[in-house]
Scaffold this active site. Structure first.
Site, PDB file in Angstrom:
ATOM      1  N   HIS A 266       0.848  -1.210   0.000  1.00 26.79           N
ATOM      2  CA  HIS A 266       0.000   0.000   0.000  1.00 26.79           C
ATOM      3  C   HIS A 266       0.875   1.249   0.000  1.00 26.79           C
ATOM      4  O   HIS A 266       0.569   2.235  -0.672  1.00 26.79           O
ATOM      5  CB  HIS A 266      -0.904   0.020   1.248  1.00 26.79           C
ATOM      6  CG  HIS A 266      -1.874  -1.118   1.326  1.00 26.79           C
ATOM      7  ND1 HIS A 266      -1.802  -2.077   2.307  1.00 26.79           N
ATOM      8  CD2 HIS A 266      -2.926  -1.451   0.542  1.00 26.79           C
ATOM      9  CE1 HIS A 266      -2.783  -2.945   2.136  1.00 26.79           C
ATOM     10  NE2 HIS A 266      -3.474  -2.598   1.070  1.00 26.79           N
TER      11      HIS A 266
ATOM     12  N   SER B  49       0.813  -9.122   1.367  1.00 25.96           N
ATOM     13  CA  SER B  49      -0.645  -9.207   1.407  1.00 25.96           C
ATOM     14  C   SER B  49      -1.077  -9.069   2.862  1.00 25.96           C
ATOM     15  O   SER B  49      -0.383  -9.550   3.762  1.00 25.96           O
ATOM     16  CB  SER B  49      -1.094 -10.578   0.887  1.00 25.96           C
ATOM     17  OG  SER B  49      -2.410 -10.858   1.297  1.00 25.96           O
TER      18      SER B  49
END
Ligand code: PAF
Length: 274
Positions: A28, A176
């Site tokens: 992110h 993840s």
């Protein structure tokens, strides 16, 4: 959010949106960094979108830690966090969904039939709420990015979509939010996803062109650990997302994989250019 975006736009600011479901990691952060380099203002949305989870999936146990996420966003210099409640996004009486028809049926769509309908619906809502000039998505969800591109083309949504490369741990595991579920052994076993992709890349470099053969070699690596349970391996044209039987040097391809390690479902892919 719309009022804030209107004001920012009136002041001549460009807006970048990084849509997320929270529990932020370096993947992110790479999207945030890209947005900050391209746009005056970066908005991150955090919303664990219920409509993209099937009833048997991990919605209730999906990792959440908003305090930690807020700290990460502040340290990363994000300008706005858009953090709506589920009933603001889906109030009672809600009955409109966005559905991309064909490329949502294969790969992830075959194993998670209602998933992409939920994704395109929430992404359309987020686009309308934030009204960004740019939106940033990760290549890790390559099919998701292709589905969203198709939706944007079909619905004439003119903001620019930027797909950023997969961020990996040093040993190759793709980052993840779901990696936190893995036990120590499973964390090691999970490396078979990336290993099988690298092996496929090597086979193609050495001249293998037959998809069936490449996939069968990849499976040997996947099944070399006892915790793996393969959903799919697919090779598709990177532009159309159509599955192919042979590789040619004229196109580029995605090799995509989804595999459970223990009870944790992981996905990974590589973009193959010959
Ligand atoms: O990739 C994700 O995290 C989600 O699918 C997204 C794009 C934020 C939509 O809920």
């Amino acid at each position: 959010m719309q009022r804030i975006s209107d004001k920012l736009k009136a002041a001549g600011k460009s807006i970048g949106l990084v849509p997320t479901m929270g529990y932020l990691h370096k993947g992110h952060l790479s999207l945030i960094k890209k947005s900050k380099s391209k746009c005056n203002i970066t908005v991150v949305s955090i919303f664990v979108n219920p409509t993209q989870f099937a009833p048997n999936e991990d919605l209730s146990k999906y990792p959440r830690d908003i305090k930690r996420d807020k700290k990460i966003l502040t340290a990363a210099g994000v300008d706005y966090l858009f953090y709506p409640e589920a009933d603001e996004i889906y109030p009672s009486g809600f009955q409109t969904h966005v559905e991309v028809e064909n490329i949502t049926k294969i790969l992830e769509g075959e194993f998670r039939p209602s998933h992409f309908r939920g994704v395109t619906t929430i992404v359309a809502i987020l686009f309308n709420a934030v009204m960004p000039h740019y939106a940033f998505f990760g290549q890790k969800d390559a099919q998701q990015a292709a589905v969203i591109k198709r939706m944007m083309q079909d619905l004439k949504i003119t903001l620019k979509l930027i797909v950023c490369p997969i961020v990996r741990e040093k040993d190759g595991l793709a980052l993840s939010s779901r990696n936190v579920y893995l036990s120590e052994k499973e964390r090691k076993d999970a490396l078979v996803l990336n290993k099988s992709l690298r092996h496929a890349e090597q086979l193609v470099k050495e001249g293998e062109r037959v998809v069936k053969k490449i996939i069968s070699e990849m499976k040997k690596i996947i099944f070399s650990v006892d915790t793996s349970n393969l959903d799919y391996i697919g090779i598709v044209n990177a532009e159309s997302f159509e599955p192919v039987k042979t590789i040619s040097s004229k196109s580029s391809y995605y090799i995509l994989i989804a595999c459970k390690i223990g009870t944790t479902r992981l996905i990974d892919n590589i973009l193959l250019k010959i």
